[in-house]
Design a protein around this motif. Structure first.
Motif, mmCIF file in Angstrom:
data_model
loop_
_atom_site.group_PDB
_atom_site.id
_atom_site.type_symbol
_atom_site.label_atom_id
_atom_site.label_comp_id
_atom_site.label_asym_id
_atom_site.label_seq_id
_atom_site.Cartn_x
_atom_site.Cartn_y
_atom_site.Cartn_z
ATOM 1 N N TRP A 39 0.834 -1.197 0.000
ATOM 2 C CA TRP A 39 0.000 0.000 0.000
ATOM 3 C C TRP A 39 0.870 1.249 0.000
ATOM 4 N N GLN B 188 2.582 1.726 -3.389
ATOM 5 C CA GLN B 188 1.667 2.276 -4.391
ATOM 6 C C GLN B 188 1.507 3.783 -4.209
ATOM 7 N N LYS B 189 1.335 4.223 -2.973
ATOM 8 C CA LYS B 189 1.165 5.642 -2.691
ATOM 9 C C LYS B 189 2.399 6.438 -3.108
ATOM 10 N N LEU C 208 -4.017 7.207 4.272
ATOM 11 C CA LEU C 208 -2.771 6.489 4.507
ATOM 12 C C LEU C 208 -2.454 6.393 5.995
ATOM 13 N N ALA D 178 -4.679 3.909 7.519
ATOM 14 C CA ALA D 178 -4.222 2.557 7.218
ATOM 15 C C ALA D 178 -3.101 2.143 8.161
ATOM 16 N N TYR E 113 -3.362 -0.899 10.718
ATOM 17 C CA TYR E 113 -2.323 -1.939 10.614
ATOM 18 C C TYR E 113 -1.718 -2.254 11.976
#
Length: 237
Positions: free
Chosen positions: A99, A102-103, A141, A144, A148
């Motif tokens: 993730w 990708q960001k 983000l 996330a 997490y």
């Protein structure tokens, strides 16, 4: 479209593990912790491979009843539980890293496109700062990250509970066996009890350290989000 989005994610992920950004730090710690986690399982699992040979029952007992008593005492796989939580740890970590990759990749491509279109030295020189700004202000983000670390901490707390309340008692006290097929009762024992006890204690320490790191990073992430977001917003104004 999908190929363009995934292009360069692999190299970015490798670079992230070696050169963390100024916003998200600690990747070397997490890669090292992940390695230590599975290394610990690999080292201590050997004490459980000879369970059939080291589990003994005394008196006149048949091989079938001995197997019945062993299955009753160890009704679920001990090492299998360790690997199951190791899989949860590693898969959640891999998803989070993907993730972030990708960001960062999208922000990097956006910065290059803007710098090319504007063809300005000032834009190029402030590209890294703009990337950090967008990274900080990306609430999804940060959310996330928090989810997490909450998940990782929860996994390790559950793992600790299983180790302490289900696996350690398997090695404590005298073992009395009585099943429907073998009413007995039979008095049984584990010959290498100390080695197996030490392996579970080691996994308890690993789970405690992992849970502590996750809880610490959770608090750190929340604090960094509040401080960094306030700093960049004031700077932007």
């Amino acid at each position: 479209m999908a190929e363009s989005n995934l292009e360069g994610v692999g190299p970015t992920l490798v670079q992230m593990s070696e050169e963390p950004t100024s916003i998200y730090v600690g990747r070397k710690v997490w890669f090292g912790l992940l390695f230590a986690y599975f290394a610990a399982i690999y080292v201590v699992q050997g004490d459980w491979f000879n369970l059939e040979e080291t589990f003994k029952c005394f008196g006149n007992i048949s091989t079938f009843c001995l197997s019945e008593c062993g299955n009753q005492q160890f009704s679920f796989p001990v090492v299998g539980v360790w690997y199951a939580f190791g899989f949860l740890f590693s898969s959640t970590f891999a998803l989070m890293e993907f993730w972030v990759a990708q960001k960062l990749h999208k922000l990097h491509k956006q910065r290059i496109i803007e710098a090319t279109n504007q063809a300005s030295d000032q834009t190029a020189s402030t590209g890294n700062e703009d990337t950090d700004l967008e990274f900080v202000l990306d609430t999804s983000l940060w959310a996330a990250y928090i989810v997490y670390f909450v998940l990782q901490t929860t996994f390790q707390v559950i793992f600790l509970f299983i180790l302490v309340h289900f696996q350690l008692p398997l090695l404590q006290g005298p073992i009395q066996c009585s099943t429907q097929a073998c009413p007995g009762p039979y008095s049984c024992a584990i010959l290498d009890r100390q080695e197996k006890w030490a392996s579970i204690i080691e996994m308890i320490l690993v789970a405690m350290i992992t849970a502590l790191f996750n809880a610490s990073f959770l608090v750190y992430t929340i604090c960094m989000y509040r401080v960094s977001r306030g700093y960049w917003i004031k700077k932007r104004l």
